[in-house]
Design a protein around this motif. Structure first.
Motif, PDB file in Angstrom:
ATOM      1  N   TYR A 204     -14.533  15.610 -90.058  1.00 57.60           N
ATOM      2  CA  TYR A 204     -13.114  15.941 -90.034  1.00 57.60           C
ATOM      3  C   TYR A 204     -12.820  17.011 -88.981  1.00 57.60           C
ATOM      4  N   ILE A 205     -11.652  16.892 -88.360  1.00 56.63           N
ATOM      5  CA  ILE A 205     -11.092  17.946 -87.520  1.00 56.63           C
ATOM      6  C   ILE A 205     -10.011  18.635 -88.343  1.00 56.63           C
ATOM      7  N   VAL A 206     -10.145  19.936 -88.530  1.00 56.44           N
ATOM      8  CA  VAL A 206      -9.206  20.716 -89.345  1.00 56.44           C
ATOM      9  C   VAL A 206      -8.331  21.567 -88.435  1.00 56.44           C
ATOM     10  N   SER A 207      -7.068  21.714 -88.804  1.00 51.72           N
ATOM     11  CA  SER A 207      -6.172  22.608 -88.069  1.00 51.72           C
ATOM     12  C   SER A 207      -5.069  23.089 -88.997  1.00 51.72           C
ATOM     13  N   THR A 208      -4.330  24.086 -88.535  1.00 46.47           N
ATOM     14  CA  THR A 208      -3.143  24.558 -89.262  1.00 46.47           C
ATOM     15  C   THR A 208      -1.889  23.839 -88.786  1.00 46.47           C
ATOM     16  N   GLU A 209      -2.023  22.995 -87.754  1.00 43.47           N
ATOM     17  CA  GLU A 209      -0.857  22.401 -87.106  1.00 43.47           C
ATOM     18  C   GLU A 209      -0.801  20.894 -87.299  1.00 43.47           C
ATOM     19  N   ALA A 210       0.177  20.437 -88.072  1.00 43.10           N
ATOM     20  CA  ALA A 210       0.335  19.002 -88.312  1.00 43.10           C
ATOM     21  C   ALA A 210       0.649  18.250 -87.028  1.00 43.10           C
ATOM     22  N   SER A 211       1.363  18.885 -86.109  1.00 42.66           N
ATOM     23  CA  SER A 211       1.728  18.212 -84.857  1.00 42.66           C
ATOM     24  C   SER A 211       0.486  17.906 -84.019  1.00 42.66           C
ATOM     25  N   CYS A 212      -0.432  18.853 -83.929  1.00 43.23           N
ATOM     26  CA  CYS A 212      -1.689  18.609 -83.215  1.00 43.23           C
ATOM     27  C   CYS A 212      -2.479  17.500 -83.896  1.00 43.23           C
ATOM     28  N   LEU A 213      -2.535  17.561 -85.224  1.00 37.01           N
ATOM     29  CA  LEU A 213      -3.303  16.565 -85.962  1.00 37.01           C
ATOM     30  C   LEU A 213      -2.712  15.174 -85.795  1.00 37.01           C
ATOM     31  N   LEU A 214      -1.382  15.088 -85.685  1.00 35.50           N
ATOM     32  CA  LEU A 214      -0.729  13.804 -85.436  1.00 35.50           C
ATOM     33  C   LEU A 214      -1.196  13.219 -84.105  1.00 35.50           C
ATOM     34  N   ASN A 215      -1.205  14.047 -83.082  1.00 41.51           N
ATOM     35  CA  ASN A 215      -1.626  13.595 -81.754  1.00 41.51           C
ATOM     36  C   ASN A 215      -3.090  13.190 -81.755  1.00 41.51           C
ATOM     37  N   ILE A 216      -3.932  14.012 -82.370  1.00 43.33           N
ATOM     38  CA  ILE A 216      -5.367  13.739 -82.396  1.00 43.33           C
ATOM     39  C   ILE A 216      -5.671  12.482 -83.205  1.00 43.33           C
ATOM     40  N   GLN A 217      -5.043  12.358 -84.385  1.00 45.67           N
ATOM     41  CA  GLN A 217      -5.297  11.197 -85.230  1.00 45.67           C
ATOM     42  C   GLN A 217      -4.801   9.908 -84.573  1.00 45.67           C
ATOM     43  N   SER A 218      -3.714   9.999 -83.825  1.00 38.80           N
ATOM     44  CA  SER A 218      -3.203   8.814 -83.121  1.00 38.80           C
ATOM     45  C   SER A 218      -4.235   8.290 -82.129  1.00 38.80           C
ATOM     46  N   TYR A 219      -4.876   9.219 -81.407  1.00 35.09           N
ATOM     47  CA  TYR A 219      -5.916   8.811 -80.456  1.00 35.09           C
ATOM     48  C   TYR A 219      -7.114   8.226 -81.197  1.00 35.09           C
ATOM     49  N   ILE A 220      -7.500   8.873 -82.297  1.00 31.60           N
ATOM     50  CA  ILE A 220      -8.625   8.380 -83.094  1.00 31.60           C
ATOM     51  C   ILE A 220      -8.356   6.961 -83.581  1.00 31.60           C
ATOM     52  N   ASN A 221      -7.155   6.725 -84.073  1.00 30.43           N
ATOM     53  CA  ASN A 221      -6.798   5.389 -84.568  1.00 30.43           C
ATOM     54  C   ASN A 221      -6.816   4.360 -83.450  1.00 30.43           C
ATOM     55  N   GLU A 222      -6.278   4.748 -82.290  1.00 34.60           N
ATOM     56  CA  GLU A 222      -6.220   3.824 -81.160  1.00 34.60           C
ATOM     57  C   GLU A 222      -7.616   3.417 -80.699  1.00 34.60           C
ATOM     58  N   GLN A 223      -8.537   4.394 -80.721  1.00 30.88           N
ATOM     59  CA  GLN A 223      -9.904   4.131 -80.249  1.00 30.88           C
ATOM     60  C   GLN A 223     -10.840   3.674 -81.368  1.00 30.88           C
ATOM     61  N   LYS A 224     -10.323   3.679 -82.609  1.00 35.72           N
ATOM     62  CA  LYS A 224     -11.114   3.252 -83.774  1.00 35.72           C
ATOM     63  C   LYS A 224     -12.395   4.075 -83.904  1.00 35.72           C
ATOM     64  N   LEU A 225     -12.229   5.383 -83.875  1.00 39.79           N
ATOM     65  CA  LEU A 225     -13.366   6.306 -83.927  1.00 39.79           C
ATOM     66  C   LEU A 225     -13.662   6.736 -85.365  1.00 39.79           C
ATOM     67  N   ASN A 226     -14.900   7.132 -85.579  1.00 48.08           N
ATOM     68  CA  ASN A 226     -15.359   7.479 -86.927  1.00 48.08           C
ATOM     69  C   ASN A 226     -15.231   8.991 -87.169  1.00 48.08           C
ATOM     70  N   ILE A 227     -14.019   9.465 -87.174  1.00 48.22           N
ATOM     71  CA  ILE A 227     -13.730  10.863 -87.473  1.00 48.22           C
ATOM     72  C   ILE A 227     -12.278  10.914 -87.955  1.00 48.22           C
ATOM     73  N   LYS A 228     -11.946  11.916 -88.764  1.00 52.73           N
ATOM     74  CA  LYS A 228     -10.605  12.020 -89.326  1.00 52.73           C
ATOM     75  C   LYS A 228     -10.034  13.408 -89.070  1.00 52.73           C
ATOM     76  N   THR A 229      -8.750  13.558 -89.345  1.00 52.33           N
ATOM     77  CA  THR A 229      -8.109  14.869 -89.256  1.00 52.33           C
ATOM     78  C   THR A 229      -7.576  15.260 -90.629  1.00 52.33           C
ATOM     79  N   ILE A 230      -7.450  16.569 -90.852  1.00 54.84           N
ATOM     80  CA  ILE A 230      -6.911  17.052 -92.120  1.00 54.84           C
ATOM     81  C   ILE A 230      -6.330  18.449 -91.923  1.00 54.84           C
ATOM     82  N   HIS A 231      -5.210  18.704 -92.561  1.00 59.03           N
ATOM     83  CA  HIS A 231      -4.569  20.025 -92.498  1.00 59.03           C
ATOM     84  C   HIS A 231      -5.333  20.983 -93.426  1.00 59.03           C
TER      85      HIS A 231
END
Length: 240
Positions: A204-231
């Motif tokens: 998991y990638i953790v952050s305090t910022e939902a906006s950053c996590l949205l951007n990061i998770q969008s890339y992860i989903n597009e590339q179908k990578l084995n990692i997630k984001t969480i606030h």
């Protein structure tokens, strides 16, 4: 103790469960949480895009939505930093509201800052048996000055393993409208961020910022990578 809760646009519209996590965390400390349903945006997107007249109107609305002289807890250092650092600038031609700007500077507090430095509570009996890495959002780090507080809270979660990624202080490429206006550059930046995160072996990638996590998770989903984001709030509220 009573606090006001400001839920930023991204959390309200896309991550409502994170907002509920914040409520659970605060209520676990016997804090009465006041939520004004009339609240909207802090005005940062308009300000960053040069629409100062619109950001002024939004700032005035925010002041009216939060009239009490008490803590305003914000699960986003980006929004909190903007309010504390720029409302005086936005409302410089509105003398009737300058005293309110000073009140907000004192009262607007990012969530992890409030927990660690104001409540002096760092252990919420959360359990999250996963390997994680932490992303320092630009605004959290440079506008608000947030560094150790999220890590202190993460390290007190049972079963968690925090491993720092390379260049953790580097932007993820979100930057508000930058992600939309500068797609190739933004994509290259988020690609690098995710590569650094995956190199740690984190789940998991953790952050305090939902906006950053949205951007990061969008890339992860597009590339179908084995990692997630969480606030961070969603980790702390695991057992609440």
């Amino acid at each position: 103790m009573t606090v006001d809760l400001f839920i930023p646009c991204f959390i309200d519209q896309m991550f409502p469960n994170t907002g509920w996590s914040v409520v659970k965390i605060l209520e676990s400390q016997n804090i009465e949480v006041n939520y004004n349903p009339k609240q909207t945006c802090c005005g940062q997107p308009m300000f960053n895009s040069g629409f100062w007249k619109n950001s002024k109107k939004t700032a005035i609305k925010f002041i009216k939505d939060f009239p009490e002289d008490r803590p305003i807890i914000v699960p986003s250092a980006s929004c909190a930093g903007y309010i504390k650092n720029h409302y005086t600038e936005v409302l410089k031609d509105e003398p009737d509201y300058l005293a309110d700007c000073e009140r907000l500077k004192r009262n607007v507090i990012e969530l992890s800052d409030y927990l660690v430095n104001h409540l002096k509570v760092t252990d919420f009996k959360a359990s999250f048996p996963h390997k994680v890495t932490y992303h320092d959002a630009c605004s959290a780090l440079r506008e608000y000055g947030l560094t150790d507080e999220p890590r202190t809270l993460i390290n007190n979660v049972e079963g968690i393993e925090l491993t720092e990624m390379e260049d953790t202080h580097t932007c993820c490429g979100f930057g508000g409208t930058f992600m939309v206006k500068m797609v190739p550059i933004s994509t290259a930046m988020v690609e690098q961020k995710v590569q650094h995160a995956m190199a740690t072996g984190a789940e998991y990638i953790v952050s305090t910022e939902a906006s950053c996590l949205l951007n990061i998770q969008s890339y992860i989903n597009e590339q179908k990578l084995n990692i997630k984001t969480i606030h961070l709030a969603d980790i702390l509220a695991q057992n609440l």
